[in-house]
Design a protein around this motif. Structure first.
Motif, PDB file in Angstrom:
ATOM      1  N   GLN A   8      44.189  29.404  49.155  1.00 47.89           N
ATOM      2  CA  GLN A   8      44.521  28.575  47.992  1.00 47.89           C
ATOM      3  C   GLN A   8      45.989  28.660  47.593  1.00 47.89           C
ATOM      4  N   THR A   9      46.707  29.701  48.060  1.00 47.54           N
ATOM      5  CA  THR A   9      48.146  29.743  47.779  1.00 47.54           C
ATOM      6  C   THR A   9      48.857  28.601  48.478  1.00 47.54           C
ATOM      7  N   ALA A  51      41.887  24.403  44.917  1.00 44.63           N
ATOM      8  CA  ALA A  51      42.139  25.512  43.996  1.00 44.63           C
ATOM      9  C   ALA A  51      40.883  25.806  43.192  1.00 44.63           C
ATOM     10  N   ASN A  52      40.451  27.051  43.211  1.00 45.65           N
ATOM     11  CA  ASN A  52      39.167  27.416  42.612  1.00 45.65           C
ATOM     12  C   ASN A  52      39.235  28.881  42.181  1.00 45.65           C
ATOM     13  N   ALA A  53      39.241  29.122  40.889  1.00 46.06           N
ATOM     14  CA  ALA A  53      39.316  30.498  40.383  1.00 46.06           C
ATOM     15  C   ALA A  53      37.942  31.159  40.332  1.00 46.06           C
ATOM     16  N   TYR A 108      37.081  34.707  42.018  1.00 42.20           N
ATOM     17  CA  TYR A 108      37.608  35.850  41.277  1.00 42.20           C
ATOM     18  C   TYR A 108      36.782  36.085  40.014  1.00 42.20           C
ATOM     19  N   GLU A 109      36.530  35.014  39.265  1.00 42.50           N
ATOM     20  CA  GLU A 109      35.872  35.156  37.964  1.00 42.50           C
ATOM     21  C   GLU A 109      34.406  35.573  38.101  1.00 42.50           C
ATOM     22  N   ALA A 161      41.274  42.328  41.724  1.00 39.87           N
ATOM     23  CA  ALA A 161      42.624  42.116  42.259  1.00 39.87           C
ATOM     24  C   ALA A 161      42.935  43.130  43.359  1.00 39.87           C
ATOM     25  N   THR A 176      41.130  42.314  46.527  1.00 44.91           N
ATOM     26  CA  THR A 176      41.754  41.144  47.148  1.00 44.91           C
ATOM     27  C   THR A 176      42.961  41.555  47.983  1.00 44.91           C
ATOM     28  N   MET A 181      47.870  37.168  43.444  1.00 48.15           N
ATOM     29  CA  MET A 181      47.026  36.055  43.897  1.00 48.15           C
ATOM     30  C   MET A 181      46.076  35.615  42.789  1.00 48.15           C
ATOM     31  N   TYR A 182      45.407  36.601  42.193  1.00 54.78           N
ATOM     32  CA  TYR A 182      44.463  36.326  41.104  1.00 54.78           C
ATOM     33  C   TYR A 182      45.221  35.676  39.935  1.00 54.78           C
ATOM     34  N   ASN A 227      47.971  34.072  39.999  1.00 55.02           N
ATOM     35  CA  ASN A 227      48.467  32.742  40.373  1.00 55.02           C
ATOM     36  C   ASN A 227      47.403  31.672  40.142  1.00 55.02           C
ATOM     37  N   VAL A 228      46.163  31.982  40.505  1.00 53.45           N
ATOM     38  CA  VAL A 228      45.083  31.005  40.376  1.00 53.45           C
ATOM     39  C   VAL A 228      44.715  30.757  38.900  1.00 53.45           C
ATOM     40  N   VAL A 229      44.738  31.809  38.077  1.00 55.06           N
ATOM     41  CA  VAL A 229      44.282  31.627  36.695  1.00 55.06           C
ATOM     42  C   VAL A 229      45.399  31.321  35.701  1.00 55.06           C
ATOM     43  N   ARG A 262      50.764  32.795  37.400  1.00 50.06           N
ATOM     44  CA  ARG A 262      51.471  34.096  37.390  1.00 50.06           C
ATOM     45  C   ARG A 262      52.071  34.471  36.043  1.00 50.06           C
TER      46      ARG A 262
END
Lengths: 210, 210
Positions: free
Chosen positions: A109-110, A116-118, A121-122, A156, A159, B163-164, B166-168, B171
Protein backbone atom coordinates in the motif's frame (compact mmCIF):
# COMPACT_ATOMS: atom_id res chain seq x y z
CA UNK A 1 -27.05 -35.50 -0.97
CA UNK A 2 -27.23 -32.09 -2.61
CA UNK A 3 -25.66 -29.21 -0.69
CA UNK A 4 -27.83 -26.27 0.27
CA UNK A 5 -27.34 -23.36 -2.12
CA UNK A 6 -25.90 -21.11 0.58
CA UNK A 7 -23.25 -23.66 1.50
CA UNK A 8 -22.15 -24.03 -2.13
CA UNK A 9 -21.90 -20.26 -2.47
CA UNK A 10 -19.73 -20.09 0.65
CA UNK A 11 -17.48 -22.84 -0.76
CA UNK A 12 -17.08 -20.90 -4.01
CA UNK A 13 -16.30 -17.73 -2.06
CA UNK A 14 -13.61 -19.50 -0.05
CA UNK A 15 -12.13 -21.15 -3.15
CA UNK A 16 -11.88 -17.71 -4.76
CA UNK A 17 -10.34 -16.15 -1.65
CA UNK A 18 -7.68 -18.86 -1.36
CA UNK A 19 -6.89 -18.88 -5.09
CA UNK A 20 -6.58 -15.09 -5.05
CA UNK A 21 -4.32 -15.31 -1.97
CA UNK A 22 -1.96 -17.72 -3.76
CA UNK A 23 -1.80 -15.48 -6.83
CA UNK A 24 -1.38 -12.23 -4.83
CA UNK A 25 1.29 -13.91 -2.66
CA UNK A 26 3.21 -14.90 -5.77
CA UNK A 27 2.71 -11.89 -8.07
CA UNK A 28 1.65 -8.95 -5.86
CA UNK A 29 -1.36 -6.76 -6.54
CA UNK A 30 -0.25 -5.29 -9.87
CA UNK A 31 0.95 -8.63 -11.24
CA UNK A 32 -2.11 -10.68 -10.25
CA UNK A 33 -4.49 -11.03 -13.19
CA UNK A 34 -8.18 -11.89 -12.79
CA UNK A 35 -7.72 -14.59 -15.45
CA UNK A 36 -5.05 -16.32 -13.40
CA UNK A 37 -7.17 -16.16 -10.23
CA UNK A 38 -10.20 -17.65 -12.03
CA UNK A 39 -8.09 -20.44 -13.50
CA UNK A 40 -6.57 -21.24 -10.10
CA UNK A 41 -9.99 -21.24 -8.39
CA UNK A 42 -11.70 -23.15 -11.18
CA UNK A 43 -14.69 -20.80 -11.22
CA UNK A 44 -16.32 -18.48 -13.75
CA UNK A 45 -15.95 -14.70 -13.99
CA UNK A 46 -19.63 -14.48 -13.11
CA UNK A 47 -19.00 -16.25 -9.79
CA UNK A 48 -16.11 -13.89 -9.03
CA UNK A 49 -18.17 -10.77 -9.62
CA UNK A 50 -21.09 -12.23 -7.68
CA UNK A 51 -18.89 -12.53 -4.56
CA UNK A 52 -16.42 -9.68 -5.07
CA UNK A 53 -17.19 -6.52 -7.02
CA UNK A 54 -13.65 -6.00 -8.31
CA UNK A 55 -10.01 -7.05 -8.02
CA UNK A 56 -9.67 -4.35 -5.37
CA UNK A 57 -12.54 -5.83 -3.33
CA UNK A 58 -10.90 -9.23 -3.58
CA UNK A 59 -7.57 -7.80 -2.40
CA UNK A 60 -9.30 -6.13 0.56
CA UNK A 61 -11.01 -9.40 1.50
CA UNK A 62 -7.62 -11.16 1.43
CA UNK A 63 -6.01 -8.38 3.50
CA UNK A 64 -8.82 -8.48 6.05
CA UNK A 65 -8.64 -12.28 6.43
CA UNK A 66 -5.27 -12.20 8.22
CA UNK A 67 -6.63 -12.61 11.77
CA UNK A 68 -8.74 -15.66 10.74
CA UNK A 69 -5.54 -17.56 9.97
CA UNK A 70 -4.28 -17.08 13.55
CA UNK A 71 -7.02 -16.48 16.12
CA UNK A 72 -8.42 -20.07 16.04
CA UNK A 73 -4.96 -21.41 16.91
CA UNK A 74 -4.49 -19.62 20.25
CA UNK A 75 -6.08 -20.96 23.42
CA UNK A 76 -4.29 -19.46 26.46
CA UNK A 77 -5.77 -16.54 28.40
CA UNK A 78 -4.62 -12.98 29.14
CA UNK A 79 -1.20 -11.76 28.13
CA UNK A 80 -0.01 -15.24 27.11
CA UNK A 81 -2.79 -15.25 24.53
CA UNK A 82 -1.35 -12.13 22.93
CA UNK A 83 2.14 -13.63 22.96
CA UNK A 84 0.78 -16.83 21.40
CA UNK A 85 -0.96 -14.86 18.65
CA UNK A 86 2.37 -13.32 17.63
CA UNK A 87 4.17 -16.68 17.88
CA UNK A 88 1.75 -18.48 15.55
CA UNK A 89 1.88 -15.44 13.25
CA UNK A 90 5.69 -15.75 13.08
CA UNK A 91 5.36 -19.36 11.87
CA UNK A 92 2.19 -19.07 9.75
CA UNK A 93 3.73 -16.22 7.79
CA UNK A 94 6.29 -18.69 6.49
CA UNK A 95 3.65 -20.98 4.99
CA UNK A 96 -0.03 -19.86 4.98
CA UNK A 97 -0.80 -18.26 1.56
CA UNK A 98 -3.83 -16.33 2.88
CA UNK A 99 -1.75 -14.68 5.62
CA UNK A 100 1.26 -14.14 3.34
CA UNK A 101 -0.85 -12.52 0.64
CA UNK A 102 -2.64 -10.35 3.19
CA UNK A 103 0.69 -9.10 4.52
CA UNK A 104 2.13 -8.55 1.04
CA UNK A 105 -0.90 -6.53 -0.10
CA UNK A 106 -0.86 -4.51 3.12
CA UNK A 107 2.84 -3.73 2.61
CA UNK A 108 2.33 -2.81 -1.02
CA UNK A 109 0.00 0.00 0.00
CA UNK A 110 2.98 2.36 0.27
CA UNK A 111 3.17 2.17 -3.50
CA UNK A 112 0.51 3.75 -5.65
CA UNK A 113 -0.74 0.55 -7.32
CA UNK A 114 -2.39 -1.20 -4.38
CA UNK A 115 -5.65 -0.23 -2.67
CA UNK A 116 -5.25 1.76 0.57
CA UNK A 117 -6.84 -0.06 3.49
CA UNK A 118 -6.07 0.51 7.18
CA UNK A 119 -8.36 -2.36 8.27
CA UNK A 120 -5.65 -5.04 8.56
CA UNK A 121 -3.77 -2.90 11.10
CA UNK A 122 -6.92 -1.84 12.94
CA UNK A 123 -8.36 -5.35 13.10
CA UNK A 124 -5.22 -6.73 14.70
CA UNK A 125 -5.10 -3.74 17.04
CA UNK A 126 -8.70 -4.38 18.13
CA UNK A 127 -8.05 -8.09 18.75
CA UNK A 128 -4.86 -7.38 20.69
CA UNK A 129 -6.51 -4.59 22.69
CA UNK A 130 -9.17 -7.12 23.74
CA UNK A 131 -6.55 -9.62 24.90
CA UNK A 132 -4.72 -6.88 26.81
CA UNK A 133 -7.92 -5.65 28.48
CA UNK A 134 -8.50 -9.21 29.65
CA UNK A 135 -4.92 -9.28 30.96
CA UNK A 136 -5.57 -5.98 32.73
CA UNK A 137 -8.74 -7.31 34.39
CA UNK A 138 -6.74 -10.35 35.55
CA UNK A 139 -4.15 -8.05 37.18
CA UNK A 140 -1.40 -9.03 34.74
CA UNK A 141 -0.49 -5.50 33.60
CA UNK A 142 1.40 -2.80 35.48
CA UNK A 143 -0.67 0.18 36.65
CA UNK A 144 -0.97 2.91 34.02
CA UNK A 145 -0.41 0.63 31.02
CA UNK A 146 -2.90 1.46 28.23
CA UNK A 147 -4.02 -1.70 26.36
CA UNK A 148 -4.76 0.23 23.14
CA UNK A 149 -1.31 1.88 23.07
CA UNK A 150 0.47 -1.43 23.66
CA UNK A 151 -1.65 -3.14 21.00
CA UNK A 152 -0.91 -0.39 18.48
CA UNK A 153 2.81 -0.72 19.12
CA UNK A 154 2.83 -4.54 18.91
CA UNK A 155 1.04 -4.38 15.53
CA UNK A 156 3.60 -1.86 14.26
CA UNK A 157 6.58 -3.81 15.64
CA UNK A 158 5.35 -7.06 14.07
CA UNK A 159 4.83 -5.28 10.73
CA UNK A 160 8.41 -4.04 10.73
CA UNK A 161 9.90 -7.29 12.03
CA UNK A 162 8.44 -9.33 9.19
CA UNK A 163 9.73 -6.83 6.60
CA UNK A 164 13.26 -6.76 8.02
CA UNK A 165 13.22 -10.54 8.52
CA UNK A 166 11.97 -11.06 4.95
CA UNK A 167 14.87 -9.13 3.44
CA UNK A 168 17.61 -10.80 5.51
CA UNK A 169 16.33 -14.36 6.00
CA UNK A 170 13.16 -14.93 3.95
CA UNK A 171 11.36 -14.76 7.34
CA UNK A 172 13.12 -17.82 8.78
CA UNK A 173 14.37 -15.81 11.78
CA UNK A 174 10.94 -14.31 12.50
CA UNK A 175 10.11 -16.62 15.46
CA UNK A 176 13.39 -15.62 17.20
CA UNK A 177 12.70 -11.92 16.52
CA UNK A 178 9.25 -12.33 18.02
CA UNK A 179 10.74 -13.81 21.18
CA UNK A 180 13.22 -10.90 21.39
CA UNK A 181 10.36 -8.41 21.07
CA UNK A 182 8.66 -9.89 24.12
CA UNK A 183 11.92 -9.93 26.09
CA UNK A 184 12.12 -6.18 25.47
CA UNK A 185 8.45 -5.22 25.97
CA UNK A 186 7.32 -7.40 28.88
CA UNK A 187 9.37 -5.55 31.55
CA UNK A 188 7.53 -2.32 30.65
CA UNK A 189 3.99 -3.72 30.71
CA UNK A 190 3.61 -6.87 32.84
CA UNK A 191 3.73 -7.48 36.61
CA UNK A 192 6.76 -9.52 37.79
CA UNK A 193 4.92 -12.82 38.27
CA UNK A 194 3.62 -12.68 34.68
CA UNK A 195 7.07 -11.82 33.29
CA UNK A 196 8.41 -14.93 35.06
CA UNK A 197 5.80 -17.34 33.73
CA UNK A 198 5.26 -15.87 30.24
CA UNK A 199 6.68 -18.04 27.47
CA UNK A 200 7.60 -16.67 24.06
CA UNK A 201 9.90 -19.32 22.64
CA UNK A 202 9.83 -20.25 18.94
CA UNK A 203 9.20 -23.87 20.04
CA UNK A 204 5.96 -22.86 21.78
CA UNK A 205 4.73 -21.27 18.54
CA UNK A 206 5.78 -24.27 16.44
CA UNK A 207 3.81 -26.60 18.74
CA UNK A 208 0.62 -24.59 18.14
CA UNK A 209 0.78 -24.87 14.36
CA UNK A 210 -2.03 -26.79 12.61
CA UNK B 1 36.66 31.44 -9.90
CA UNK B 2 36.26 28.06 -11.60
CA UNK B 3 35.41 25.11 -9.39
CA UNK B 4 37.76 22.15 -9.29
CA UNK B 5 36.55 19.30 -11.51
CA UNK B 6 36.02 16.91 -8.58
CA UNK B 7 33.79 19.41 -6.76
CA UNK B 8 31.61 19.91 -9.84
CA UNK B 9 31.28 16.13 -10.23
CA UNK B 10 30.18 15.82 -6.60
CA UNK B 11 27.60 18.59 -7.13
CA UNK B 12 26.19 16.76 -10.16
CA UNK B 13 26.05 13.52 -8.20
CA UNK B 14 24.12 15.20 -5.37
CA UNK B 15 21.74 16.94 -7.80
CA UNK B 16 21.00 13.56 -9.37
CA UNK B 17 20.51 11.86 -6.00
CA UNK B 18 18.08 14.54 -4.81
CA UNK B 19 16.17 14.69 -8.09
CA UNK B 20 15.89 10.90 -8.10
CA UNK B 21 14.68 10.99 -4.47
CA UNK B 22 11.90 13.43 -5.35
CA UNK B 23 10.78 11.32 -8.30
CA UNK B 24 10.99 8.00 -6.39
CA UNK B 25 9.13 9.57 -3.45
CA UNK B 26 6.34 10.65 -5.76
CA UNK B 27 6.09 7.72 -8.22
CA UNK B 28 7.77 4.73 -6.56
CA UNK B 29 10.43 2.59 -8.24
CA UNK B 30 8.33 1.24 -11.11
CA UNK B 31 6.79 4.62 -11.91
CA UNK B 32 10.00 6.66 -11.83
CA UNK B 33 11.35 7.15 -15.35
CA UNK B 34 14.98 8.02 -16.08
CA UNK B 35 13.72 10.82 -18.36
CA UNK B 36 11.83 12.44 -15.52
CA UNK B 37 14.82 12.17 -13.17
CA UNK B 38 17.14 13.76 -15.76
CA UNK B 39 14.68 16.58 -16.38
CA UNK B 40 14.30 17.24 -12.64
CA UNK B 41 18.09 17.21 -12.08
CA UNK B 42 18.86 19.24 -15.21
CA UNK B 43 21.69 16.92 -16.27
CA UNK B 44 22.43 14.70 -19.27
CA UNK B 45 21.99 10.94 -19.51
CA UNK B 46 25.79 10.72 -19.85
CA UNK B 47 26.21 12.36 -16.43
CA UNK B 48 23.70 9.94 -14.90
CA UNK B 49 25.46 6.84 -16.22
CA UNK B 50 28.86 8.27 -15.23
CA UNK B 51 27.71 8.43 -11.57
CA UNK B 52 25.20 5.59 -11.40
CA UNK B 53 25.33 2.51 -13.61
CA UNK B 54 21.56 2.01 -13.76
CA UNK B 55 18.20 3.01 -12.31
CA UNK B 56 18.67 0.20 -9.78
CA UNK B 57 22.04 1.63 -8.67
CA UNK B 58 20.42 5.03 -8.27
CA UNK B 59 17.62 3.52 -6.17
CA UNK B 60 20.17 1.74 -3.97
CA UNK B 61 22.09 4.99 -3.47
CA UNK B 62 18.85 6.72 -2.42
CA UNK B 63 17.95 3.86 -0.05
CA UNK B 64 21.40 3.88 1.49
CA UNK B 65 21.39 7.66 2.06
CA UNK B 66 18.73 7.49 4.80
CA UNK B 67 21.11 7.77 7.77
CA UNK B 68 22.80 10.90 6.26
CA UNK B 69 19.53 12.78 6.59
CA UNK B 70 19.43 12.16 10.37
CA UNK B 71 22.83 11.49 11.93
CA UNK B 72 24.15 15.07 11.57
CA UNK B 73 21.12 16.37 13.51
CA UNK B 74 21.71 14.44 16.75
CA UNK B 75 24.20 15.67 19.34
CA UNK B 76 23.44 14.04 22.72
CA UNK B 77 25.43 11.05 24.00
CA UNK B 78 24.54 7.48 24.92
CA UNK B 79 20.98 6.27 24.98
CA UNK B 80 19.55 9.77 24.51
CA UNK B 81 21.39 9.91 21.18
CA UNK B 82 19.51 6.83 19.98
CA UNK B 83 16.21 8.32 21.17
CA UNK B 84 17.04 11.58 19.38
CA UNK B 85 17.84 9.72 16.14
CA UNK B 86 14.35 8.20 16.15
CA UNK B 87 12.74 11.54 17.07
CA UNK B 88 14.33 13.43 14.17
CA UNK B 89 13.47 10.48 11.91
CA UNK B 90 9.80 10.78 12.94
CA UNK B 91 9.77 14.43 11.83
CA UNK B 92 12.12 14.24 8.83
CA UNK B 93 10.04 11.45 7.31
CA UNK B 94 7.21 13.96 6.98
CA UNK B 95 9.27 16.31 4.83
CA UNK B 96 12.76 15.22 3.63
CA UNK B 97 12.43 13.76 0.09
CA UNK B 98 15.71 11.80 0.32
CA UNK B 99 14.57 10.03 3.52
CA UNK B 100 10.99 9.57 2.26
CA UNK B 101 12.16 8.06 -1.02
CA UNK B 102 14.66 5.81 0.76
CA UNK B 103 11.89 4.50 3.01
CA UNK B 104 9.44 4.05 0.13
CA UNK B 105 11.96 2.11 -1.97
CA UNK B 106 12.92 -0.04 1.01
CA UNK B 107 9.24 -0.82 1.66
CA UNK B 108 8.60 -1.60 -2.01
CA UNK B 109 11.11 -4.43 -1.87
CA UNK B 110 8.35 -6.83 -0.78
CA UNK B 111 6.99 -6.46 -4.28
CA UNK B 112 8.83 -7.93 -7.24
CA UNK B 113 9.49 -4.63 -9.06
CA UNK B 114 12.03 -3.01 -6.73
CA UNK B 115 15.65 -4.02 -6.16
CA UNK B 116 16.27 -6.16 -3.04
CA UNK B 117 18.68 -4.45 -0.65
CA UNK B 118 19.10 -5.17 3.06
CA UNK B 119 21.62 -2.32 3.51
CA UNK B 120 19.13 0.32 4.74
CA UNK B 121 18.13 -1.91 7.65
CA UNK B 122 21.68 -3.03 8.39
CA UNK B 123 23.12 0.49 8.23
CA UNK B 124 20.63 1.77 10.78
CA UNK B 125 21.21 -1.30 12.91
CA UNK B 126 24.99 -0.68 12.86
CA UNK B 127 24.58 3.00 13.80
CA UNK B 128 22.13 2.20 16.60
CA UNK B 129 24.31 -0.66 17.87
CA UNK B 130 27.18 1.83 18.15
CA UNK B 131 25.06 4.28 20.16
CA UNK B 132 23.89 1.46 22.44
CA UNK B 133 27.43 0.19 22.99
CA UNK B 134 28.37 3.71 24.06
CA UNK B 135 25.35 3.70 26.41
CA UNK B 136 26.50 0.35 27.78
CA UNK B 137 30.03 1.63 28.43
CA UNK B 138 28.51 4.61 30.27
CA UNK B 139 26.53 2.22 32.53
CA UNK B 140 23.17 3.29 31.09
CA UNK B 141 21.95 -0.20 30.16
CA UNK B 142 20.71 -2.97 32.42
CA UNK B 143 23.03 -5.98 32.78
CA UNK B 144 22.48 -8.61 30.09
CA UNK B 145 21.05 -6.22 27.48
CA UNK B 146 22.55 -6.94 24.03
CA UNK B 147 23.06 -3.70 22.03
CA UNK B 148 22.76 -5.50 18.67
CA UNK B 149 19.45 -7.17 19.60
CA UNK B 150 17.94 -3.90 20.84
CA UNK B 151 19.16 -2.07 17.72
CA UNK B 152 17.66 -4.73 15.45
CA UNK B 153 14.32 -4.45 17.22
CA UNK B 154 14.26 -0.64 17.16
CA UNK B 155 14.93 -0.65 13.40
CA UNK B 156 12.08 -3.13 12.90
CA UNK B 157 9.69 -1.26 15.20
CA UNK B 158 10.38 2.05 13.44
CA UNK B 159 9.84 0.40 10.04
CA UNK B 160 6.44 -0.86 11.10
CA UNK B 161 5.43 2.33 12.92
CA UNK B 162 5.96 4.49 9.85
CA UNK B 163 3.92 2.09 7.70
CA UNK B 164 1.01 1.94 10.14
CA UNK B 165 1.21 5.70 10.74
CA UNK B 166 1.31 6.35 6.99
CA UNK B 167 -1.93 4.47 6.37
CA UNK B 168 -3.89 6.03 9.24
CA UNK B 169 -2.49 9.60 9.45
CA UNK B 170 -0.10 10.26 6.54
CA UNK B 171 2.65 9.97 9.21
CA UNK B 172 1.43 12.95 11.24
CA UNK B 173 1.16 10.82 14.40
CA UNK B 174 4.64 9.32 13.96
CA UNK B 175 6.35 11.51 16.61
CA UNK B 176 3.75 10.44 19.23
CA UNK B 177 4.17 6.78 18.23
CA UNK B 178 7.93 7.14 18.61
CA UNK B 179 7.48 8.48 22.13
CA UNK B 180 5.18 5.56 22.98
CA UNK B 181 7.78 3.11 21.69
CA UNK B 182 10.35 4.47 24.12
CA UNK B 183 7.85 4.42 27.01
CA UNK B 184 7.45 0.71 26.34
CA UNK B 185 11.08 -0.25 25.64
CA UNK B 186 13.07 1.82 28.16
CA UNK B 187 11.92 -0.14 31.25
CA UNK B 188 13.39 -3.31 29.71
CA UNK B 189 16.77 -1.90 28.72
CA UNK B 190 17.82 1.17 30.75
CA UNK B 191 18.87 1.64 34.39
CA UNK B 192 16.36 3.60 36.52
CA UNK B 193 18.28 6.92 36.53
CA UNK B 194 18.40 6.91 32.71
CA UNK B 195 14.69 6.07 32.43
CA UNK B 196 13.99 9.11 34.65
CA UNK B 197 16.07 11.59 32.67
CA UNK B 198 15.49 10.25 29.13
CA UNK B 199 13.31 12.52 27.01
CA UNK B 200 11.38 11.25 24.00
CA UNK B 201 8.76 13.96 23.46
CA UNK B 202 7.70 15.02 19.96
CA UNK B 203 8.65 18.60 20.94
CA UNK B 204 12.27 17.55 21.55
CA UNK B 205 12.43 16.10 18.05
CA UNK B 206 10.81 19.17 16.48
CA UNK B 207 13.40 21.42 18.16
CA UNK B 208 16.24 19.46 16.51
CA UNK B 209 14.90 19.89 12.99
CA UNK B 210 17.01 21.90 10.53
Amino acid sequence: MAQPKQERAEQTRRALLHAAAEVFDEYGYAGASITRILKRAGVTAGALYFHFGSKEDLAKAVMNSQPETLVPLVAAGGLQRLIDLTLVWSWQLQRDPLLRAGVRLTNEQTSAEGPANADPYEKFRAIMTGYLQEAQEDGELQPGVDPAVVAEFVVAACTGMQMYSNVVSGRRDLPERTQQMWNLILPGIAVPSVITRAEATPARGAAMMP
